[in-house]
Design an enzyme around this catalytic site. Structure first.
Site, PDB file in Angstrom:
ATOM      1  N   GLY A  53       0.972  -1.122  -0.158  1.00  0.00           N
ATOM      2  CA  GLY A  53       0.420  -0.041   0.061  1.00  0.00           C
ATOM      3  C   GLY A  53       0.838   0.735   0.275  1.00  0.00           C
ATOM      4  O   GLY A  53       0.482   2.151  -0.161  1.00  0.00           O
ATOM      5  N   TRP A  55       2.307   3.471  -2.867  1.00  0.00           N
ATOM      6  CA  TRP A  55       1.783   3.671  -3.540  1.00  0.00           C
ATOM      7  C   TRP A  55       0.403   4.633  -2.893  1.00  0.00           C
ATOM      8  O   TRP A  55       0.466   6.166  -3.464  1.00  0.00           O
ATOM      9  CB  TRP A  55       1.193   3.491  -4.853  1.00  0.00           C
ATOM     10  CG  TRP A  55       2.570   3.132  -5.870  1.00  0.00           C
ATOM     11  CD1 TRP A  55       4.620   2.833  -5.276  1.00  0.00           C
ATOM     12  CD2 TRP A  55       3.125   2.968  -6.914  1.00  0.00           C
ATOM     13  NE1 TRP A  55       5.039   2.284  -6.029  1.00  0.00           N
ATOM     14  CE2 TRP A  55       4.227   2.809  -7.569  1.00  0.00           C
ATOM     15  CE3 TRP A  55       2.273   2.395  -7.979  1.00  0.00           C
ATOM     16  CZ2 TRP A  55       5.043   2.236  -8.426  1.00  0.00           C
ATOM     17  CZ3 TRP A  55       3.017   2.405  -9.486  1.00  0.00           C
ATOM     18  CH2 TRP A  55       4.485   2.760  -9.721  1.00  0.00           C
ATOM     19  N   ASP A  85      -5.810  -5.383  -5.497  1.00  0.00           N
ATOM     20  CA  ASP A  85      -4.267  -6.230  -5.106  1.00  0.00           C
ATOM     21  C   ASP A  85      -4.388  -8.118  -4.723  1.00  0.00           C
ATOM     22  O   ASP A  85      -6.081  -8.096  -4.692  1.00  0.00           O
ATOM     23  CB  ASP A  85      -3.289  -6.087  -3.601  1.00  0.00           C
ATOM     24  CG  ASP A  85      -1.908  -6.280  -4.256  1.00  0.00           C
ATOM     25  OD1 ASP A  85      -1.557  -5.817  -4.553  1.00  0.00           O
ATOM     26  OD2 ASP A  85      -2.034  -7.420  -4.318  1.00  0.00           O
ATOM     27  N   ASP A 101      -8.008 -10.640  -8.440  1.00  0.00           N
ATOM     28  CA  ASP A 101      -7.190 -10.347  -9.658  1.00  0.00           C
ATOM     29  C   ASP A 101      -7.288  -9.419 -10.657  1.00  0.00           C
ATOM     30  O   ASP A 101      -8.267  -9.487 -11.511  1.00  0.00           O
ATOM     31  CB  ASP A 101      -7.313 -12.075 -10.230  1.00  0.00           C
ATOM     32  CG  ASP A 101      -6.425 -11.979 -10.801  1.00  0.00           C
ATOM     33  OD1 ASP A 101      -5.398 -11.642 -11.943  1.00  0.00           O
ATOM     34  OD2 ASP A 101      -5.646 -13.318 -11.440  1.00  0.00           O
ATOM     35  N   ASP A 126       1.882  -0.469 -10.199  1.00  0.00           N
ATOM     36  CA  ASP A 126       3.211  -1.235 -10.073  1.00  0.00           C
ATOM     37  C   ASP A 126       2.773  -3.215  -9.606  1.00  0.00           C
ATOM     38  O   ASP A 126       3.746  -3.762  -8.945  1.00  0.00           O
ATOM     39  CB  ASP A 126       3.664  -0.706  -8.295  1.00  0.00           C
ATOM     40  CG  ASP A 126       4.958  -0.904  -7.732  1.00  0.00           C
ATOM     41  OD1 ASP A 126       4.978  -1.190  -8.665  1.00  0.00           O
ATOM     42  OD2 ASP A 126       4.953  -0.728  -6.963  1.00  0.00           O
ATOM     43  N   LYS A 166       4.895  -0.565 -14.003  1.00  0.00           N
ATOM     44  CA  LYS A 166       6.100  -1.522 -14.247  1.00  0.00           C
ATOM     45  C   LYS A 166       6.297  -1.989 -15.407  1.00  0.00           C
ATOM     46  O   LYS A 166       4.801  -3.089 -15.277  1.00  0.00           O
ATOM     47  CB  LYS A 166       6.426  -2.049 -12.800  1.00  0.00           C
ATOM     48  CG  LYS A 166       6.957  -2.965 -12.938  1.00  0.00           C
ATOM     49  CD  LYS A 166       8.139  -2.899 -11.660  1.00  0.00           C
ATOM     50  CE  LYS A 166       6.926  -3.774 -10.308  1.00  0.00           C
ATOM     51  NZ  LYS A 166       7.794  -4.079  -8.777  1.00  0.00           N
TER      52      LYS A 166
END
Ligand code: SAM
Length: 317
Positions: A53, A55, A85, A101, A126, A166
């Site tokens: 957490g 970010w 998440d 997911d 990320d 990312k």
């Protein structure tokens, strides 16, 4: 390796605890914002692959908390931050959490519902699969996560919005660049100072979301498949200019963060060795249900003399 030696080896790990961030990754998003001003004017944001957490904390501290403290901000005007998440995470002020997911269409629907017809200004991701160390494999799985993130982007992001994801640098980096360039007029690959040089990670900073004319969200797959074939990219003429010349694609790659600031690959002396007394801090918020919990329990049990196969996995594994 002890906590103190990691404090010494990794300046961003130490600074994260001192400043109350759950993970050192917070600095990566902060440094990306320093360079690209991604938070400017943002009211609605999605944080994909958000646990533990840090970010989301950055988003909360930069968007939600200042708005809440402003006397002019009414309840309905508060920024909306939705974080997703696979893992649960401890609460963060102003952040709505969805456990799921991102590669699952139902998760995308839940996220979209939170926006109630409105669109997001920014989507960040990320996400990282469990790294195997096999670069080709890691890069492939990572690209699947980006594809899932991009699918959510095409449903929730407003035209003109921004997307930060990312990536793992590898032989398919230019293909990924082409795919992202189909949807955003400006794409830059950035390497924040807090991301170690030894790591193949970097971040795609995509600005000005502008899907190709006539694009339908459900067409995403076909479009990406087309770019994914050697001749396919030549067939596409979505944006003039960007696939011309002998090199086809020139990828802008940018370092970001204060270049005279801390280098994430260097060791820095602890403050205690500079005269003060240094106390290693505990993590700000340990993960509440980490995927490695069962392994830790088994290791603990076997070091107490029990055989590993007598240990029952925990209920949430
Ligand atoms: N940005 C986070 C922070 O600052 O605390 C760190 C994210 S961590 C590097 C990567 C996260 O990706 C993990 O928490 C993992 O559970 C999540 N993840 C990986 N695959 C996922 C998926 N398919 N759906 C949702 N989350 C996923």
């Amino acid at each position: 390796m002890g906590k103190a030696s990691k404090d010494k080896r990794d300046i961003y790990y130490r600074k994260a605890k001192e400043e109350g961030w759950r993970a050192r990754s917070a600095f990566k998003l902060l440094q990306i914002d320093q360079e690209f001003n991604i938070f400017h004017g943002v009211k609605r944001v999605v944080d994909l692959c958000a646990a533990p957490g840090s970010w989301s904390q950055v988003l909360s501290r930069n968007l939600y908390v200042p708005a809440k403290q402003s006397p002019d901000c009414k309840e309905g005007d508060l920024p909306l931050i939705v974080a997703i998440d696979l893992q649960p995470m401890a609460p963060i002020e102003g952040v709505i959490q969805v456990q799921g997911d991102i590669t699952n269409a139902r998760t995308a629907e839940v996220v979209i519902r939170h926006f109630d017809g409105c669109k997001a200004d920014l989507v960040v991701c990320d996400g990282a699969p469990d790294v195997t160390g096999l670069h080709d494999m890691d890069e492939f799985v990572q690209s699947q996560l980006i594809l899932a993130a991009l699918t959510i982007v095409t449903h929730v992001l407003k035209v003109g919005g921004k997307f930060v994801a990312k990536i793992f640098r590898g032989k398919d980096t230019s293909l990924l660049y082409c795919q992202l360039k189909l949807f955003f007029s400006q794409v830059t690959f950035a390497k924040p100072k807090s991301s170690r040089n030894s790591s193949i990670e970097a971040f795609a900073v995509c600005e000005n979301y502008s899907p190709p004319e006539g694009f339908k969200e459900e067409d995403l797959y076909h479009l990406l498949e087309k770019v994914g074939t050697p001749s396919g990219a030549d067939d596409l003429d979505c944006r003039s200019g960007w696939l011309e010349g002998p090199n086809k694609v020139y990828i802008p790659f940018l370092a970001c963060g204060d270049l005279s600031g801390y280098d994430s690959d260097r060791s820095y002396p602890l403050p205690s060795t500079e005269g003060g007394s240094y106390r290693s801090l505990d993590p700000v918020q340990p993960p509440i249900a980490p995927p490695y919990k069962t392994a830790l329990e088994m290791k603990k049990a076997s070091s107490h003399g029990a055989s590993a196969d007598t240990v029952r996995p925990s209920a949430d594994s």
